[in-house]
Motif scaffolding. Structure first.
Motif, PDB file in Angstrom:
ATOM      1  N   ARG A 192       0.832  -1.209   0.000  1.00 26.22           N
ATOM      2  CA  ARG A 192       0.000   0.000   0.000  1.00 26.22           C
ATOM      3  C   ARG A 192       0.868   1.260   0.000  1.00 26.22           C
ATOM      4  O   ARG A 192       0.643   2.186  -0.789  1.00 26.22           O
ATOM      5  CB  ARG A 192      -0.937  -0.011   1.207  1.00 26.22           C
ATOM      6  CG  ARG A 192      -1.938   1.134   1.222  1.00 26.22           C
ATOM      7  CD  ARG A 192      -2.858   1.036   2.424  1.00 26.22           C
ATOM      8  NE  ARG A 192      -3.612  -0.206   2.450  1.00 26.22           N
ATOM      9  CZ  ARG A 192      -3.463  -1.174   3.359  1.00 26.22           C
ATOM     10  NH1 ARG A 192      -2.579  -1.019   4.351  1.00 26.22           N
ATOM     11  NH2 ARG A 192      -4.182  -2.272   3.309  1.00 26.22           N
ATOM     12  N   THR A 193       1.859   1.310   0.889  1.00 29.21           N
ATOM     13  CA  THR A 193       2.703   2.505   0.954  1.00 29.21           C
ATOM     14  C   THR A 193       3.601   2.618  -0.274  1.00 29.21           C
ATOM     15  O   THR A 193       3.846   3.715  -0.783  1.00 29.21           O
ATOM     16  CB  THR A 193       3.560   2.487   2.223  1.00 29.21           C
ATOM     17  OG1 THR A 193       4.360   1.289   2.253  1.00 29.21           O
ATOM     18  CG2 THR A 193       2.686   2.528   3.473  1.00 29.21           C
ATOM     19  N   THR A 194       4.062   1.485  -0.768  1.00 27.68           N
ATOM     20  CA  THR A 194       4.914   1.501  -1.968  1.00 27.68           C
ATOM     21  C   THR A 194       4.130   1.980  -3.180  1.00 27.68           C
ATOM     22  O   THR A 194       4.617   2.791  -3.979  1.00 27.68           O
ATOM     23  CB  THR A 194       5.493   0.108  -2.232  1.00 27.68           C
ATOM     24  OG1 THR A 194       6.227  -0.324  -1.080  1.00 27.68           O
ATOM     25  CG2 THR A 194       6.411   0.119  -3.447  1.00 27.68           C
ATOM     26  N   ALA A 195       2.912   1.500  -3.330  1.00 26.68           N
ATOM     27  CA  ALA A 195       2.086   1.894  -4.468  1.00 26.68           C
ATOM     28  C   ALA A 195       1.844   3.396  -4.469  1.00 26.68           C
ATOM     29  O   ALA A 195       1.890   4.044  -5.531  1.00 26.68           O
ATOM     30  CB  ALA A 195       0.759   1.136  -4.440  1.00 26.68           C
ATOM     31  N   GLY A 202       4.814   8.795 -11.021  1.00 32.40           N
ATOM     32  CA  GLY A 202       4.432   8.430 -12.379  1.00 32.40           C
ATOM     33  C   GLY A 202       4.865   7.055 -12.829  1.00 32.40           C
ATOM     34  O   GLY A 202       4.860   6.765 -14.026  1.00 32.40           O
ATOM     35  N   VAL A 203       5.222   6.184 -11.892  1.00 27.76           N
ATOM     36  CA  VAL A 203       5.581   4.796 -12.223  1.00 27.76           C
ATOM     37  C   VAL A 203       4.338   3.935 -12.074  1.00 27.76           C
ATOM     38  O   VAL A 203       3.620   4.040 -11.068  1.00 27.76           O
ATOM     39  CB  VAL A 203       6.708   4.280 -11.305  1.00 27.76           C
ATOM     40  CG1 VAL A 203       6.959   2.787 -11.532  1.00 27.76           C
ATOM     41  CG2 VAL A 203       7.985   5.081 -11.525  1.00 27.76           C
ATOM     42  N   ASP A 204       4.057   3.094 -13.066  1.00 24.13           N
ATOM     43  CA  ASP A 204       2.820   2.316 -12.999  1.00 24.13           C
ATOM     44  C   ASP A 204       3.016   0.808 -13.052  1.00 24.13           C
ATOM     45  O   ASP A 204       2.049   0.051 -12.960  1.00 24.13           O
ATOM     46  CB  ASP A 204       1.844   2.725 -14.105  1.00 24.13           C
ATOM     47  CG  ASP A 204       2.493   2.808 -15.467  1.00 24.13           C
ATOM     48  OD1 ASP A 204       3.570   2.199 -15.664  1.00 24.13           O
ATOM     49  OD2 ASP A 204       1.942   3.491 -16.347  1.00 24.13           O
ATOM     50  N   VAL A 205       4.261   0.325 -13.176  1.00 22.76           N
ATOM     51  CA  VAL A 205       4.529  -1.113 -13.180  1.00 22.76           C
ATOM     52  C   VAL A 205       5.693  -1.385 -12.230  1.00 22.76           C
ATOM     53  O   VAL A 205       6.784  -0.836 -12.405  1.00 22.76           O
ATOM     54  CB  VAL A 205       4.889  -1.623 -14.596  1.00 22.76           C
ATOM     55  CG1 VAL A 205       5.281  -3.096 -14.552  1.00 22.76           C
ATOM     56  CG2 VAL A 205       3.703  -1.426 -15.546  1.00 22.76           C
ATOM     57  N   THR A 206       5.450  -2.224 -11.223  1.00 23.30           N
ATOM     58  CA  THR A 206       6.513  -2.612 -10.300  1.00 23.30           C
ATOM     59  C   THR A 206       6.886  -4.061 -10.550  1.00 23.30           C
ATOM     60  O   THR A 206       6.010  -4.938 -10.629  1.00 23.30           O
ATOM     61  CB  THR A 206       6.090  -2.393  -8.831  1.00 23.30           C
ATOM     62  OG1 THR A 206       7.177  -2.751  -7.967  1.00 23.30           O
ATOM     63  CG2 THR A 206       4.875  -3.219  -8.450  1.00 23.30           C
ATOM     64  N   LEU A 207       8.165  -4.323 -10.704  1.00 23.69           N
ATOM     65  CA  LEU A 207       8.632  -5.678 -10.999  1.00 23.69           C
ATOM     66  C   LEU A 207       8.726  -6.474  -9.705  1.00 23.69           C
ATOM     67  O   LEU A 207       9.788  -6.726  -9.155  1.00 23.69           O
ATOM     68  CB  LEU A 207       9.974  -5.616 -11.732  1.00 23.69           C
ATOM     69  CG  LEU A 207       9.969  -4.765 -12.999  1.00 23.69           C
ATOM     70  CD1 LEU A 207      11.316  -4.824 -13.702  1.00 23.69           C
ATOM     71  CD2 LEU A 207       8.859  -5.202 -13.955  1.00 23.69           C
ATOM     72  N   GLY A 208       7.622  -6.883  -9.224  1.00 27.38           N
ATOM     73  CA  GLY A 208       7.461  -7.627  -7.984  1.00 27.38           C
ATOM     74  C   GLY A 208       5.977  -7.787  -7.726  1.00 27.38           C
ATOM     75  O   GLY A 208       5.150  -7.239  -8.474  1.00 27.38           O
ATOM     76  N   PRO A 209       5.616  -8.539  -6.732  1.00 28.11           N
ATOM     77  CA  PRO A 209       6.468  -9.121  -5.693  1.00 28.11           C
ATOM     78  C   PRO A 209       7.202 -10.367  -6.162  1.00 28.11           C
ATOM     79  O   PRO A 209       6.804 -11.012  -7.133  1.00 28.11           O
ATOM     80  CB  PRO A 209       5.453  -9.483  -4.606  1.00 28.11           C
ATOM     81  CG  PRO A 209       4.205  -9.822  -5.386  1.00 28.11           C
ATOM     82  CD  PRO A 209       4.181  -8.851  -6.526  1.00 28.11           C
ATOM     83  N   TYR A 245      -1.638  -3.789  -4.747  1.00 28.96           N
ATOM     84  CA  TYR A 245      -1.099  -2.981  -5.841  1.00 28.96           C
ATOM     85  C   TYR A 245      -2.173  -2.665  -6.880  1.00 28.96           C
ATOM     86  O   TYR A 245      -2.313  -1.528  -7.336  1.00 28.96           O
ATOM     87  CB  TYR A 245       0.063  -3.711  -6.518  1.00 28.96           C
ATOM     88  CG  TYR A 245       1.390  -3.548  -5.817  1.00 28.96           C
ATOM     89  CD1 TYR A 245       1.947  -2.285  -5.620  1.00 28.96           C
ATOM     90  CD2 TYR A 245       2.112  -4.660  -5.367  1.00 28.96           C
ATOM     91  CE1 TYR A 245       3.169  -2.136  -4.979  1.00 28.96           C
ATOM     92  CE2 TYR A 245       3.334  -4.519  -4.725  1.00 28.96           C
ATOM     93  CZ  TYR A 245       3.858  -3.251  -4.544  1.00 28.96           C
ATOM     94  OH  TYR A 245       5.063  -3.099  -3.914  1.00 28.96           O
ATOM     95  N   LEU A 246      -2.920  -3.673  -7.267  1.00 26.92           N
ATOM     96  CA  LEU A 246      -3.950  -3.456  -8.285  1.00 26.92           C
ATOM     97  C   LEU A 246      -5.011  -2.475  -7.807  1.00 26.92           C
ATOM     98  O   LEU A 246      -5.470  -1.614  -8.565  1.00 26.92           O
ATOM     99  CB  LEU A 246      -4.587  -4.794  -8.672  1.00 26.92           C
ATOM    100  CG  LEU A 246      -3.688  -5.740  -9.473  1.00 26.92           C
ATOM    101  CD1 LEU A 246      -4.356  -7.098  -9.624  1.00 26.92           C
ATOM    102  CD2 LEU A 246      -3.366  -5.156 -10.844  1.00 26.92           C
ATOM    103  N   ASP A 247      -5.412  -2.588  -6.562  1.00 27.49           N
ATOM    104  CA  ASP A 247      -6.399  -1.659  -6.008  1.00 27.49           C
ATOM    105  C   ASP A 247      -5.890  -0.221  -6.046  1.00 27.49           C
ATOM    106  O   ASP A 247      -6.676   0.721  -6.152  1.00 27.49           O
ATOM    107  CB  ASP A 247      -6.753  -2.044  -4.575  1.00 27.49           C
ATOM    108  CG  ASP A 247      -7.610  -3.301  -4.489  1.00 27.49           C
ATOM    109  OD1 ASP A 247      -8.174  -3.711  -5.533  1.00 27.49           O
ATOM    110  OD2 ASP A 247      -7.693  -3.887  -3.397  1.00 27.49           O
ATOM    111  N   ALA A 248      -4.571  -0.061  -5.960  1.00 31.15           N
ATOM    112  CA  ALA A 248      -3.976   1.272  -5.943  1.00 31.15           C
ATOM    113  C   ALA A 248      -3.625   1.776  -7.338  1.00 31.15           C
ATOM    114  O   ALA A 248      -3.066   2.866  -7.485  1.00 31.15           O
ATOM    115  CB  ALA A 248      -2.720   1.266  -5.070  1.00 31.15           C
TER     116      ALA A 248
END
Length: 419
Positions: A192-195, A202-209, A245-248
């Motif tokens: 939640r905090t990371t998202a 402006g970053v929309d794709v995180t390579l994780g978890p 992540y998706l919710d955010a």
């Protein structure tokens, strides 16, 4: 009281007048019907194409058929996002289709001209950022905005933000990596905090978890990066992180399929093998990936380890048995499959010849991967040209390009809507 005969001269004149009025009325009605398009062989039939469709030629039925056709069109279901993406790709040149498959890197805090030009021309789908691209929140925010302007608002902007040492944004959470997040509740809070921090710049794709199961493998190189616990515990944390992540509004990328928790060598630095059968992978390593897909993951990263008891010849990212067999068919995943960096040493060792990244990309495409992650200097033009040339030579490869491009176009449309 006398009565006049109904057959007398006056009566006859009255009947003649009545018949004349009826004839005039019939003529008027006939003209009106013909003007409405209902007359046999008249203009109405040509306009409505009733004869060509085999429809009855009577006026009323022809009009009814036309109304029915309109109702059918109105009731037809709207195209799905996948269908819209496929239609869009069908209108693209091969060069632009190949561009949908490439995520590229660059140095510095500003996108160089070749990157913005590639995004503007559709020769690349997005970028991956590293530490040198991201010294501050303000610089990343400006960089992301410039990338989106070049791409028209639907570029993939990705990075690694697992936590701890694996953080592109050193100024952003999570301070602690996944190994320090003991359960699903902690994983959810971290995501939640990371998202929020990612969206802010402006970053929309995180390579994780990380969805690998490291517990139970002495010396696992993922021990410091994976969620703690057995397969079920890891699955709970992975599912929680993905859903959060998706919710955010952030697209997570669970990795490194089919699981490198059983490996002791990092594929970035050399070849490694996981000696597990398909059944053993399904019982252990695939469990967190099932949880990720159940939570809605739409991108999965495939790793570069070897699984000789599943595929004796190819590393995971180049293995049809793993990408198509396990991920697509066994797990039923129809989202975007992304490779880990094609510049990894494990890729270099596994690819024929001199470890040409272009050959690795082509083999990955043939295995079923969609997005090629390019992190080395000079890789982008070599890979792009090789894929275009192969697609021109081989119809099956061209079909794979179009299939993957449609998945990525659908993803990019979703990212644009979420901004």
């Amino acid at each position: 009281m006398s009565r006049r005969s109904s057959h007398g001269p006056t009566a006859i004149r009255r009947r003649r007048i009545a018949l004349l009025l009826m004839a005039v009325l019939a003529l008027v009605v006939g003209v009106a019907v013909g003007a409405s398009g209902g007359g046999d062989g008249g203009n109405g039939e040509r306009a409505g194409s009733g004869a060509e469709q085999g429809a009855p030629s009577s006026g009323g039925k022809a009009r009814g058929a036309a109304a029915s056709d309109g109702d059918d069109a109105a009731d037809a279901p709207a195209p799905t996002p996948a269908e819209r993406a496929q239609a869009q790709v069908a209108r693209m040149s091969l060069e632009r289709q190949v561009g949908q498959l490439l995520v590229i890197s660059f140095s510095g805090t500003r996108a160089p001209a070749y990157v913005t030009q590639a995004l503007r021309a559709g020769r690349a789908a997005g970028v991956i950022l590293f530490g040198g691209n991201a010294p501050s929140a303000a610089s990343v925010r400006a960089l992301s905005a410039s990338v989106q302007r070049a791409a028209g608002g639907d570029a993939i902007v990705s990075l690694d933000q697992e936590g701890g040492d694996i953080r592109t944004l050193k100024f952003a959470p999570p301070q602690n990596g996944q190994a320090s997040q003991p359960d699903a509740r902690a994983a959810r809070a971290s995501a939640r905090t990371t998202a929020a921090a990612l969206r802010d710049v402006g970053v929309d794709v995180t390579l994780g978890p990380v969805a690998d199961v490291a517990a139970g493998t002495p010396g696992s190189f993922m021990a410091g990066r994976a969620f703690p616990g057995d397969a079920d515990a890891v699955a709970d944390s992975v599912g929680a992180a993905v859903g959060t992540y998706l919710d955010a509004g952030i697209e997570p990328v669970p990795k490194h399929f089919p699981g490198v928790g059983g490996a002791t060598q990092n594929t970035d630095f050399g070849s490694t093998a996981v000696e597990r059968t398909s059944a053993q992978l399904r019982a252990r390593d695939l469990v967190p990936y099932r949880a990720a897909l159940d939570a809605g993951a739409r991108i999965v990263m495939v790793g570069h380890a070897r699984y000789p008891r599943v595929d004796p010849d190819d590393i995971a990212s180049q293995s049809r048995a793993i990408v198509t067999g396990l991920l697509r068919q066994r797990l039923g995943f129809d989202g975007v499959v992304m490779t880990d960096s094609l510049e990894a040493e494990a890729v270099d060792a596994a690819t024929p010849g001199d470890g040409d990244v272009a050959a690795a990309a082509l083999r990955s495409l043939q295995a079923g991967d969609d997005l090629m992650l390019l992190t080395g200097p000079g890789s982008f033009p070599r890979v792009r040209e090789a894929l275009i040339a192969a697609a021109r030579r081989t119809p099956a490869i061209r079909a794979r390009v179009a299939e993957s491009a449609a998945r990525v176009v659908e993803l990019r449309a979703r990212l644009a809507r979420a901004r």
